[in-house]
Design a protein around this motif. Structure first.
Motif: not given
Length: 242
Positions: A10-13, A220-228
């Motif tokens: 998921q993080i890669f995507c 991408s930035v918003l999804m990465i931040r959400a996962m963090k």
């Protein structure tokens, strides 16, 4: 599949927007040298000379462009999962995003094929090279309307999301709409051979490419931040009542 493996995928995507734009610009702009673009008003002999003088660079660059097209697939997959999370289950916005992502792969992939065909036999008639070159540019830049469902699906979902910790805050929905409207002038490139609305002009390529890439980076930035924050697409959101 283990939980840790699923999270890594998921993080890669989620980084897919950067993979996609990075490989696209590497092949199209840096290796093939198509940015800044040649002018649509260039003569048949001028366009043929470009392909005859940069055969290897164009071939390699277009291979990278086709690889970049594939990178839009994992990005679309994770975005669709997040949109389904907002909708509660896969709905109209989810399917619109999926179809928009598939169309964007086509939008990126096929111009590379046309450019490759033009460079495959550089000794062929300059008129054929000229036509293939027009075809590729008009699809890649002028065909952006096929990408719109991907961008608009995310924008509408962001504006409708009522979860307490949204992946896409409301401001990102408005930003996506603003970037969408910045893409619209590129539809005028079919009517001009020179000036700001031609495919080499400010409104024909520079603003649309900037807004196109800006949307992928933002998402991408918003999804990465959400996962963090631990907000993954397969976790149920806490919804604000009312």
């Amino acid at each position: 599949m283990s939980e840790s493996a699923r999270r890594r995928i998921q993080i890669f995507c989620a980084w897919g927007g950067f993979w996609y734009m990075g490989v696209l610009l590497l092949g199209w702009a840096l290796i093939a040298g198509f940015l800044p673009p040649h002018h649509p008003s260039a003569s048949v002999s001028e366009i043929a000379a470009i392909y005859q003088g940069k055969v290897t660079h164009i071939r390699i660059g277009m291979v990278f462009l086709m690889i970049g097209a594939a990178m839009c697939t994992p990005f679309t997959a994770i975005l669709a999962q997040y949109i389904a999370r907002i909708e509660g289950k896969p709905g109209i916005l989810t399917y619109s995003v999926v179809m928009g992502g598939v169309c964007n792969v086509v939008l990126t992939f096929y111009p590379a094929i046309f450019w490759l065909v033009a460079a495959y036999r550089p000794e062929r008639s300059p008129d054929i090279i000229y036509m293939l070159n027009d075809w590729a540019w008009m699809q890649l830049i002028g065909g952006a309307s096929i990408f719109w469902p991907l961008q608009l699906g995310m924008a509408i979902a962001a504006l409708c999301d009522r979860s307490r910790d949204p992946v896409f805050p409301r401001w990102s929905g408005w930003a996506a709409l603003w970037l969408f409207f910045m893409l619209l002038p590129d539809q005028l490139l079919f009517f001009f051979h020179s000036g700001p609305f031609a495919w080499s002009g400010l409104f024909g390529i520079w603003i649309p490419v900037g807004s196109f890439g800006g949307w992928f980076a933002l998402t991408s930035v918003l999804m990465i931040r959400a996962m963090k924050r631990g907000v993954y697409p397969d976790a149920n959101p806490e919804v604000i009542p009312g």
